[in-house]
Design an enzyme around this catalytic site. Structure first.
Site, mmCIF file in Angstrom:
data_model
loop_
_atom_site.group_PDB
_atom_site.id
_atom_site.type_symbol
_atom_site.label_atom_id
_atom_site.label_comp_id
_atom_site.label_asym_id
_atom_site.label_seq_id
_atom_site.Cartn_x
_atom_site.Cartn_y
_atom_site.Cartn_z
ATOM 1 N N SER A 150 10.164 15.631 8.583
ATOM 2 C CA SER A 150 9.566 14.573 9.403
ATOM 3 C C SER A 150 10.521 14.174 10.521
ATOM 4 O O SER A 150 11.729 14.451 10.430
ATOM 5 C CB SER A 150 9.299 13.350 8.516
ATOM 6 O OG SER A 150 9.160 12.179 9.274
ATOM 7 N N TYR A 163 10.672 6.215 2.952
ATOM 8 C CA TYR A 163 10.178 7.483 3.511
ATOM 9 C C TYR A 163 11.300 8.206 4.249
ATOM 10 O O TYR A 163 11.526 9.403 4.070
ATOM 11 C CB TYR A 163 9.017 7.184 4.457
ATOM 12 C CG TYR A 163 8.305 8.366 5.038
ATOM 13 C CD1 TYR A 163 8.619 8.835 6.313
ATOM 14 C CD2 TYR A 163 7.303 9.013 4.339
ATOM 15 C CE1 TYR A 163 7.957 9.914 6.857
ATOM 16 C CE2 TYR A 163 6.617 10.095 4.882
ATOM 17 C CZ TYR A 163 6.949 10.538 6.147
ATOM 18 O OH TYR A 163 6.288 11.629 6.694
HETATM 19 P P1 NAP Z 1 -2.093 12.985 3.902
HETATM 20 O O1 NAP Z 1 -3.179 13.195 4.892
HETATM 21 O O2 NAP Z 1 -1.885 11.629 3.302
HETATM 22 O O3 NAP Z 1 -2.271 14.072 2.687
HETATM 23 C C1 NAP Z 1 -1.366 14.019 1.624
HETATM 24 C C2 NAP Z 1 -1.765 15.090 0.628
HETATM 25 O O4 NAP Z 1 -0.835 15.068 -0.438
HETATM 26 C C3 NAP Z 1 -3.132 14.873 0.029
HETATM 27 O O5 NAP Z 1 -3.708 16.145 -0.261
HETATM 28 C C4 NAP Z 1 -2.815 14.166 -1.292
HETATM 29 O O6 NAP Z 1 -3.858 14.381 -2.191
HETATM 30 C C5 NAP Z 1 -1.536 14.890 -1.690
HETATM 31 N N1 NAP Z 1 -0.641 14.166 -2.603
HETATM 32 C C6 NAP Z 1 -0.079 12.947 -2.424
HETATM 33 N N2 NAP Z 1 0.698 12.635 -3.483
HETATM 34 C C7 NAP Z 1 0.618 13.678 -4.359
HETATM 35 C C8 NAP Z 1 1.193 13.956 -5.642
HETATM 36 N N3 NAP Z 1 1.993 13.084 -6.265
HETATM 37 N N4 NAP Z 1 0.896 15.124 -6.237
HETATM 38 C C9 NAP Z 1 0.072 16.015 -5.635
HETATM 39 N N5 NAP Z 1 -0.502 15.821 -4.422
HETATM 40 C C10 NAP Z 1 -0.220 14.657 -3.799
HETATM 41 O O7 NAP Z 1 -0.696 13.397 4.540
HETATM 42 P P2 NAP Z 1 -0.398 14.325 5.814
HETATM 43 O O8 NAP Z 1 -0.357 13.506 7.036
HETATM 44 O O9 NAP Z 1 -1.263 15.542 5.752
HETATM 45 O O10 NAP Z 1 1.108 14.723 5.471
HETATM 46 C C11 NAP Z 1 1.404 15.844 4.670
HETATM 47 C C12 NAP Z 1 2.919 15.960 4.630
HETATM 48 O O11 NAP Z 1 3.421 15.965 5.966
HETATM 49 C C13 NAP Z 1 3.591 14.772 3.948
HETATM 50 O O12 NAP Z 1 4.744 15.225 3.260
HETATM 51 C C14 NAP Z 1 4.017 13.891 5.119
HETATM 52 O O13 NAP Z 1 5.122 13.067 4.777
HETATM 53 C C15 NAP Z 1 4.386 14.911 6.129
HETATM 54 N N6 NAP Z 1 4.369 14.481 7.522
HETATM 55 C C16 NAP Z 1 3.244 13.923 8.054
HETATM 56 C C17 NAP Z 1 3.258 13.584 9.419
HETATM 57 C C18 NAP Z 1 2.085 12.955 10.103
HETATM 58 O O14 NAP Z 1 2.267 12.434 11.234
HETATM 59 N N7 NAP Z 1 0.906 12.971 9.520
HETATM 60 C C19 NAP Z 1 4.394 13.826 10.173
HETATM 61 C C20 NAP Z 1 5.524 14.372 9.558
HETATM 62 C C21 NAP Z 1 5.480 14.706 8.229
HETATM 63 P P3 NAP Z 1 -4.092 13.371 -3.443
HETATM 64 O O15 NAP Z 1 -3.895 11.974 -2.916
HETATM 65 O O16 NAP Z 1 -5.477 13.670 -3.925
HETATM 66 O O17 NAP Z 1 -3.057 13.721 -4.468
HETATM 67 C C1 GCO Z 2 5.365 6.327 10.523
HETATM 68 C C2 GCO Z 2 4.654 7.645 10.459
HETATM 69 C C3 GCO Z 2 5.678 8.772 10.476
HETATM 70 C C4 GCO Z 2 4.941 10.089 10.415
HETATM 71 C C5 GCO Z 2 5.873 11.238 10.430
HETATM 72 C C6 GCO Z 2 6.657 11.328 11.707
HETATM 73 O O1 GCO Z 2 4.893 5.373 9.887
HETATM 74 O O2 GCO Z 2 6.368 6.278 11.237
HETATM 75 O O3 GCO Z 2 3.853 7.715 9.303
HETATM 76 O O4 GCO Z 2 6.538 8.638 9.405
HETATM 77 O O5 GCO Z 2 4.204 10.179 9.254
HETATM 78 O O6 GCO Z 2 6.679 11.291 9.314
HETATM 79 O O7 GCO Z 2 7.295 12.579 11.728
#
Ligand code: NAP
Ligand code: GCO
Length: 269
Positions: A150, A163
């Site tokens: 992230s 986080y």
């Molecule tokens: P999201 O839309 O909230 O999806 C999260 C997924 O993880 C869902 O499929 C959820 O399904 C599953 N999950 C959560 N806790 C779990 C557990 N304990 N065991 C198994 N499955 C679990 O999140 P996203 O935005 O796609 O993010 C995915 C990854 O990318 C995360 O690690 C997040 O920190 C990272 N990320 C996101 C962003 C962003 O801007 N969106 C940026 C950087 C990094 P269930 O709830 O059904 O388990």
């Molecule tokens: C926040 C956002 C970020 C993104 C991502 C950025 O609240 O700042 O959720 O944490 O999810 O991780 O890279």
């Protein structure tokens, strides 16, 4: 297909993408399937799994199976891995530690329980699942582990202490897996998405009661040289690179896919 493009093929590979019922994980798994991989994914909720399977099939993915598994539970992870290997008849070639949550709470108001839950899902689970798949990768002398890091692996901001701590730790776990298992031709790299439009960031993009943009939405667009939020599709090419033989000599790196945020000091007010 040219010899160079063949380096990006995942034909015959088995990928396990955790938390790939929707969001970033779903997009990565879809990309891998279209590059030839068989897909195993997991999540915690049956309705989410069922909907995801419908979506994968609608998107033309045939060789995909979903598993209910909480990645923080080591016994569930071991059982799920055994089921995956039995169902597909092969061991996992590519692991994407994608499952994750965020809690946006000012540190002095956050309970230790909340802090621990975020670290458990966003960091400890990557240790648990990687530890489970590594022995077979060591035996095969081949494997790819991709940890979804992230911006918060590098930067802090208000309300995301747990986080950021988890994602910073995930960066160093990535480097340590590289250090410990690189000699077995196992590559462990991080993918560092910027701000991506998914359910996880939906609260940061909600329209205000007067119809105006969320202040954080405007802030991120101003902080991003690309002047937009990322999409899950923006992550597919970099994720494919890290899963394919095209990256066999890339190890311990975090590949940021952020539209330039980390390089940019920001516009003069
Ligand atoms: P999201 O839309 O909230 O999806 C999260 C997924 O993880 C869902 O499929 C959820 O399904 C599953 N999950 C959560 N806790 C779990 C557990 N304990 N065991 C198994 N499955 C679990 O999140 P996203 O935005 O796609 O993010 C995915 C990854 O990318 C995360 O690690 C997040 O920190 C990272 N990320 C996101 C962003 C962003 O801007 N969106 C940026 C950087 C990094 P269930 O709830 O059904 O388990
Ligand atoms: C926040 C956002 C970020 C993104 C991502 C950025 O609240 O700042 O959720 O944490 O999810 O991780 O890279």
């Amino acid at each position: 297909m040219s010899d160079y493009l063949k380096k990006f093929s995942l034909e015959g590979k088995l990928a396990w993408v955790t938390g790939a019922s929707y969001g970033i994980g779903y997009a990565i798994a879809l990309c891998y399937a279209r590059a030839g991989a068989k897909i195993a994914f997991n999540c915690r909720h049956q309705d989410g799994l069922d909907k995801a399977l419908e979506n994968y099939k609608a998107d033309g993915v045939k060789d995909v199976r979903g598993y209910i598994c909480d990645v923080t539970d080591e016994s569930q992870v071991k059982e799920t891995l055994s089921a995956i290997v039995k169902d597909f008849g092969q061991t996992v070639d590519i692991l994407v530690n994608n499952a994750g949550i965020i809690k946006r709470i000012p540190m002095t108001e956050m309970s230790a329980e909340d802090f621990r839950q975020v670290v458990d899902i966003d960091l400890t689970s990557a240790f648990i699942v990687s530890k489970a798949v590594l022995p077979a990768m060591v035996e095969k002398k081949c494997g790819k582990i991709i940890n979804i890091c992230s911006m918060m692996s590098e930067l802090g901001r208000e309300t995301v202490s747990a986080y950021a701590a988890a994602k910073g730790g995930l960066k160093m776990l990535t480097r340590n897996i590289c250090s410990e298992y690189g000699k077995y031709n196992i590559q462990c790299n991080g993918l560092g998405p910027g701000y991506i439009a998914t359910p996880q960031t939906a609260p940061l993009r909600e329209r205000q009661p007067d119809g105006s943009r969320h202040p954080f939405d405007s802030f991120i667009v101003a902080k991003t040289p690309a002047e937009r939020w990322g999409t899950t599709e923006d992550l597919q090419g970099p994720a494919l690179f890290l899963a394919s033989e095209a990256s066999d000599f890339v190890n311990g790196q975090i590949l940021y896919v952020d539209g330039g945020i980390l390089a940019y000091i920001g516009k003069q007010p």
